[in-house]
Design a protein around this motif. Structure first.
Motif, PDB file in Angstrom:
ATOM      1  N   SER A   1     -74.436  47.257  32.809  1.00 29.49           N
ATOM      2  CA  SER A   1     -74.356  48.437  33.664  1.00 29.49           C
ATOM      3  C   SER A   1     -74.226  49.709  32.842  1.00 29.49           C
ATOM      4  CB  SER A   1     -73.186  48.317  34.645  1.00 29.49           C
ATOM      5  OG  SER A   1     -71.965  48.128  33.953  1.00 29.49           O
ATOM      6  N   ALA A   2     -74.631  50.804  33.449  1.00 27.71           N
ATOM      7  CA  ALA A   2     -74.546  52.116  32.816  1.00 27.71           C
ATOM      8  C   ALA A   2     -74.370  53.164  33.900  1.00 27.71           C
ATOM      9  CB  ALA A   2     -75.806  52.411  31.997  1.00 27.71           C
ATOM     10  N   VAL A   3     -73.717  54.263  33.562  1.00 24.35           N
ATOM     11  CA  VAL A   3     -73.536  55.352  34.516  1.00 24.35           C
ATOM     12  C   VAL A   3     -74.402  56.526  34.097  1.00 24.35           C
ATOM     13  CG1 VAL A   3     -71.227  54.686  35.242  1.00 24.35           C
ATOM     14  CG2 VAL A   3     -71.497  56.182  33.259  1.00 24.35           C
ATOM     15  N   LEU A   4     -74.872  57.271  35.082  1.00 23.23           N
ATOM     16  CA  LEU A   4     -75.716  58.434  34.825  1.00 23.23           C
ATOM     17  C   LEU A   4     -74.840  59.627  34.483  1.00 23.23           C
ATOM     18  CD1 LEU A   4     -78.538  59.770  34.857  1.00 23.23           C
ATOM     19  CD2 LEU A   4     -78.145  60.252  37.306  1.00 23.23           C
ATOM     20  N   CYS A   5     -75.058  60.191  33.313  1.00 22.46           N
ATOM     21  CA  CYS A   5     -74.339  61.385  32.879  1.00 22.46           C
ATOM     22  C   CYS A   5     -75.333  62.536  32.700  1.00 22.46           C
ATOM     23  CB  CYS A   5     -73.616  61.148  31.556  1.00 22.46           C
ATOM     24  SG  CYS A   5     -72.332  59.898  31.623  1.00 22.46           S
ATOM     25  N   GLY A   6     -74.804  63.745  32.682  1.00 20.56           N
ATOM     26  CA  GLY A   6     -75.644  64.901  32.447  1.00 20.56           C
ATOM     27  C   GLY A   6     -76.205  65.493  33.723  1.00 20.56           C
ATOM     28  N   THR A   7     -77.273  66.252  33.557  1.00 21.79           N
ATOM     29  CA  THR A   7     -77.878  66.948  34.687  1.00 21.79           C
ATOM     30  C   THR A   7     -78.254  65.971  35.794  1.00 21.79           C
ATOM     31  OG1 THR A   7     -79.653  68.488  35.283  1.00 21.79           O
ATOM     32  CG2 THR A   7     -80.189  66.786  33.702  1.00 21.79           C
ATOM     33  N   ARG A   8     -78.175  66.436  37.034  1.00 22.44           N
ATOM     34  CA  ARG A   8     -78.429  65.555  38.180  1.00 22.44           C
ATOM     35  C   ARG A   8     -79.185  66.341  39.241  1.00 22.44           C
ATOM     36  NH1 ARG A   8     -73.453  62.304  40.843  1.00 22.44           N
ATOM     37  NH2 ARG A   8     -73.377  61.451  38.709  1.00 22.44           N
ATOM     38  N   THR A   9     -80.489  66.096  39.338  1.00 19.75           N
ATOM     39  CA  THR A   9     -81.330  66.758  40.341  1.00 19.75           C
ATOM     40  C   THR A   9     -81.923  65.705  41.269  1.00 19.75           C
ATOM     41  OG1 THR A   9     -83.326  66.590  38.973  1.00 19.75           O
ATOM     42  CG2 THR A   9     -81.949  68.565  38.680  1.00 19.75           C
ATOM     43  N   PRO A  10     -82.367  66.100  42.461  1.00 18.80           N
ATOM     44  CA  PRO A  10     -82.995  65.137  43.374  1.00 18.80           C
ATOM     45  C   PRO A  10     -84.192  64.427  42.741  1.00 18.80           C
ATOM     46  CG  PRO A  10     -82.422  67.138  44.557  1.00 18.80           C
ATOM     47  CD  PRO A  10     -82.161  67.420  43.108  1.00 18.80           C
ATOM     48  N   ALA A  11     -84.995  65.152  41.964  1.00 19.16           N
ATOM     49  CA  ALA A  11     -86.172  64.538  41.333  1.00 19.16           C
ATOM     50  C   ALA A  11     -85.757  63.462  40.331  1.00 19.16           C
ATOM     51  CB  ALA A  11     -87.016  65.612  40.645  1.00 19.16           C
ATOM     52  N   LEU A  12     -84.706  63.739  39.552  1.00 18.84           N
ATOM     53  CA  LEU A  12     -84.243  62.761  38.569  1.00 18.84           C
ATOM     54  C   LEU A  12     -83.675  61.532  39.265  1.00 18.84           C
ATOM     55  CD1 LEU A  12     -82.421  63.410  35.279  1.00 18.84           C
ATOM     56  CD2 LEU A  12     -81.414  61.796  36.867  1.00 18.84           C
ATOM     57  N   LEU A  13     -82.914  61.742  40.332  1.00 16.70           N
ATOM     58  CA  LEU A  13     -82.350  60.613  41.077  1.00 16.70           C
ATOM     59  C   LEU A  13     -83.449  59.755  41.695  1.00 16.70           C
ATOM     60  CD1 LEU A  13     -79.298  62.315  42.845  1.00 16.70           C
ATOM     61  CD2 LEU A  13     -79.320  60.925  40.761  1.00 16.70           C
ATOM     62  N   GLN A  14     -84.518  60.401  42.174  1.00 14.94           N
ATOM     63  CA  GLN A  14     -85.638  59.659  42.746  1.00 14.94           C
ATOM     64  C   GLN A  14     -86.344  58.832  41.677  1.00 14.94           C
ATOM     65  OE1 GLN A  14     -86.704  59.348  46.064  1.00 14.94           O
ATOM     66  NE2 GLN A  14     -87.879  57.727  45.039  1.00 14.94           N
ATOM     67  N   SER A  15     -86.490  59.418  40.493  1.00 19.52           N
ATOM     68  CA  SER A  15     -87.119  58.698  39.388  1.00 19.52           C
ATOM     69  C   SER A  15     -86.293  57.472  38.996  1.00 19.52           C
ATOM     70  CB  SER A  15     -87.276  59.635  38.189  1.00 19.52           C
ATOM     71  OG  SER A  15     -87.793  58.947  37.072  1.00 19.52           O
ATOM     72  N   LEU A  16     -84.976  57.631  38.930  1.00 21.54           N
ATOM     73  CA  LEU A  16     -84.098  56.512  38.575  1.00 21.54           C
ATOM     74  C   LEU A  16     -84.128  55.444  39.655  1.00 21.54           C
ATOM     75  CD1 LEU A  16     -82.022  55.345  36.607  1.00 21.54           C
ATOM     76  CD2 LEU A  16     -80.252  56.630  37.820  1.00 21.54           C
ATOM     77  N   ASP A  17     -84.164  55.864  40.900  1.00 23.74           N
ATOM     78  CA  ASP A  17     -84.199  54.914  42.015  1.00 23.74           C
ATOM     79  C   ASP A  17     -85.506  54.107  41.988  1.00 23.74           C
ATOM     80  OD1 ASP A  17     -82.979  54.017  44.638  1.00 23.74           O
ATOM     81  OD2 ASP A  17     -84.923  54.736  45.342  1.00 23.74           O
ATOM     82  N   THR A  18     -86.611  54.796  41.727  1.00 20.95           N
ATOM     83  CA  THR A  18     -87.917  54.130  41.671  1.00 20.95           C
ATOM     84  C   THR A  18     -87.969  53.133  40.519  1.00 20.95           C
ATOM     85  OG1 THR A  18     -89.013  56.071  42.620  1.00 20.95           O
ATOM     86  CG2 THR A  18     -90.399  54.497  41.418  1.00 20.95           C
ATOM     87  N   ALA A  19     -87.466  53.544  39.347  1.00 18.34           N
ATOM     88  CA  ALA A  19     -87.482  52.664  38.178  1.00 18.34           C
ATOM     89  C   ALA A  19     -86.599  51.440  38.401  1.00 18.34           C
ATOM     90  CB  ALA A  19     -87.015  53.441  36.948  1.00 18.34           C
ATOM     91  N   SER A  20     -85.443  51.638  39.009  1.00 22.47           N
ATOM     92  CA  SER A  20     -84.528  50.522  39.258  1.00 22.47           C
ATOM     93  C   SER A  20     -85.136  49.516  40.230  1.00 22.47           C
ATOM     94  CB  SER A  20     -83.197  51.042  39.813  1.00 22.47           C
ATOM     95  OG  SER A  20     -82.564  51.893  38.880  1.00 22.47           O
ATOM     96  N   ALA A  21     -85.768  50.040  41.288  1.00 19.53           N
ATOM     97  CA  ALA A  21     -86.391  49.139  42.269  1.00 19.53           C
ATOM     98  C   ALA A  21     -87.538  48.357  41.646  1.00 19.53           C
ATOM     99  CB  ALA A  21     -86.888  49.957  43.465  1.00 19.53           C
ATOM    100  N   ALA A  22     -88.316  49.021  40.791  1.00 26.73           N
ATOM    101  CA  ALA A  22     -89.466  48.371  40.160  1.00 26.73           C
ATOM    102  C   ALA A  22     -89.045  47.273  39.196  1.00 26.73           C
ATOM    103  CB  ALA A  22     -90.327  49.410  39.438  1.00 26.73           C
ATOM    104  N   GLU A  23     -87.896  47.456  38.547  1.00 29.36           N
ATOM    105  CA  GLU A  23     -87.438  46.493  37.541  1.00 29.36           C
ATOM    106  C   GLU A  23     -86.456  45.468  38.097  1.00 29.36           C
ATOM    107  OE1 GLU A  23     -88.742  46.320  34.666  1.00 29.36           O
ATOM    108  OE2 GLU A  23     -89.852  48.203  34.641  1.00 29.36           O
ATOM    109  N   GLY A  24     -86.128  45.594  39.370  1.00 27.40           N
ATOM    110  CA  GLY A  24     -85.215  44.629  39.978  1.00 27.40           C
ATOM    111  C   GLY A  24     -83.746  44.888  39.678  1.00 27.40           C
ATOM    112  N   ALA A  25     -83.421  46.125  39.363  1.00 29.91           N
ATOM    113  CA  ALA A  25     -82.023  46.501  39.119  1.00 29.91           C
ATOM    114  C   ALA A  25     -81.438  47.134  40.384  1.00 29.91           C
ATOM    115  CB  ALA A  25     -81.929  47.458  37.945  1.00 29.91           C
ATOM    116  N   GLU A  26     -80.140  47.321  40.372  1.00 30.53           N
ATOM    117  CA  GLU A  26     -79.435  47.865  41.541  1.00 30.53           C
ATOM    118  C   GLU A  26     -78.751  49.179  41.177  1.00 30.53           C
ATOM    119  OE1 GLU A  26     -75.532  46.769  44.318  1.00 30.53           O
ATOM    120  OE2 GLU A  26     -76.341  45.311  42.884  1.00 30.53           O
TER     121      GLU A  26
END
Length: 288
Positions: free
Chosen positions: A68-93
């Motif tokens: 597991s890892a936590v998201l640090c640093g800048t936090r924008t809707p676009a970045l959160l969407q990118s992380l959500d898409t990558a996690s779903a594609a790789e089977g992460a939660e």
């Protein structure tokens, strides 16, 4: 509140603490809000009243059955969407956890360290494995912390306090006591500011960061409690570590420390034996 503050700072990128309006912070203390974001690795302080948002990064938590890892640093809707898409594609939660005094914790959980690295790569984010441990390992010890030789203050001053290692609090003092002391930390209020002086002998004193000075003057004190079953480390609130050290402890869990007003102690979660050993070595404190 601080979710909104972090998003606003992410778009603004840098500024002054005074830029945070009462509407934005919902009436909370702006300096405290920024300090919490700095401790969590979302921003950095610039000078006495400035801030700069940090680049986004996935900070790896201590190893376990789930990587597991936590998201640090800048936090924008676009970045959160990118992380959500990558996690779903790789089977992460992705897990979102609210915390009262800070922004929500956004954690990525994967079945393996390799899968977690794939999520980071797909999202275009750097991954720092064992972020807390690495940060503590790169932190200077209290005994080696930068300090500046400084002549003892003379003449009239508004206030003098000494840090009592037995009571773990500031107590009234005098300028003659500070001048004659062979050791100890003194806070002296001059006409225009407060300074923290660490005595190294009757004729030797140094300017030092206040938090570091309190730790230095408390060396060898049995002030640390550690509960191995819960991986929680606690210490007197007056021994709150300097920012970089506190960030190393916070990045063991991604959570701000808890404060117990009854015992006047702060507690950091996720502290494993390796973190504890490093912390004790850095501070010179001892277990109770």
């Amino acid at each position: 509140m601080t979710d909104l503050v972090l998003e606003w700072m992410s778009f603004r990128r840098s500024g002054k603490i005074a830029d945070l309006s009462a509407v934005l912070t919902a009436g909370a203390n702006s300096r405290r809000a920024v300090d919490d974001l700095v401790t969590l690795g979302h921003a950095e302080r610039i000078g006495t009243d400035g801030w700069r948002v940090a680049p986004p990064v996935l900070a790896g938590l201590p190893g376990g059955a789930v990587a597991s890892a936590v998201l640090c640093g800048t936090r924008t809707p676009a970045l959160l969407q990118s992380l959500d898409t990558a996690s779903a594609a790789e089977g992460a939660e992705i897990e979102l956890v609210r915390q009262g005094a800070g922004p929500s914790i956004i954690a990525v959980k994967a079945s393996s360290a390799d899968l977690l690295a794939q999520v980071a790569l797909a999202a275009g984010l750097p991954l720092q494995r064992e972020a807390g441990l690495h940060m503590l390992a790169c932190t200077p010890s209290v005994s080696q912390w930068p300090r500046t030789p400084f002549p003892m203050v003379e003449g009239k001053v508004d206030s003098v306090r000494r840090f009592s290692r037995s009571r773990m609090q500031w107590v009234p003092s005098t300028l003659p006591e500070a001048a004659a002391a062979a050791s100890g930390l003194f806070r002296i209020k001059r006409d225009w500011d407060w300074i923290s002086l660490l005595k190294n002998g009757p004729a030797a004193a140094s300017l030092i960061d206040d938090r570091v000075g309190r730790l230095a003057s408390s060396a060898k004190c049995k002030a640390v409690q550690w509960m191995p079953e819960s991986s929680v480390l606690s210490l007197p609130v007056q021994l709150y570590p300097p920012t970089i050290m506190a960030r190393g402890l916070v990045l063991c869990s991604g959570r701000l420390p808890d404060f117990d007003r009854d015992t006047m102690r702060i507690s950091f979660a996720g502290i494993r034996p390796g973190h504890l050993k490093l912390f004790l070595a850095l501070t010179g404190l001892r277990l109770q």
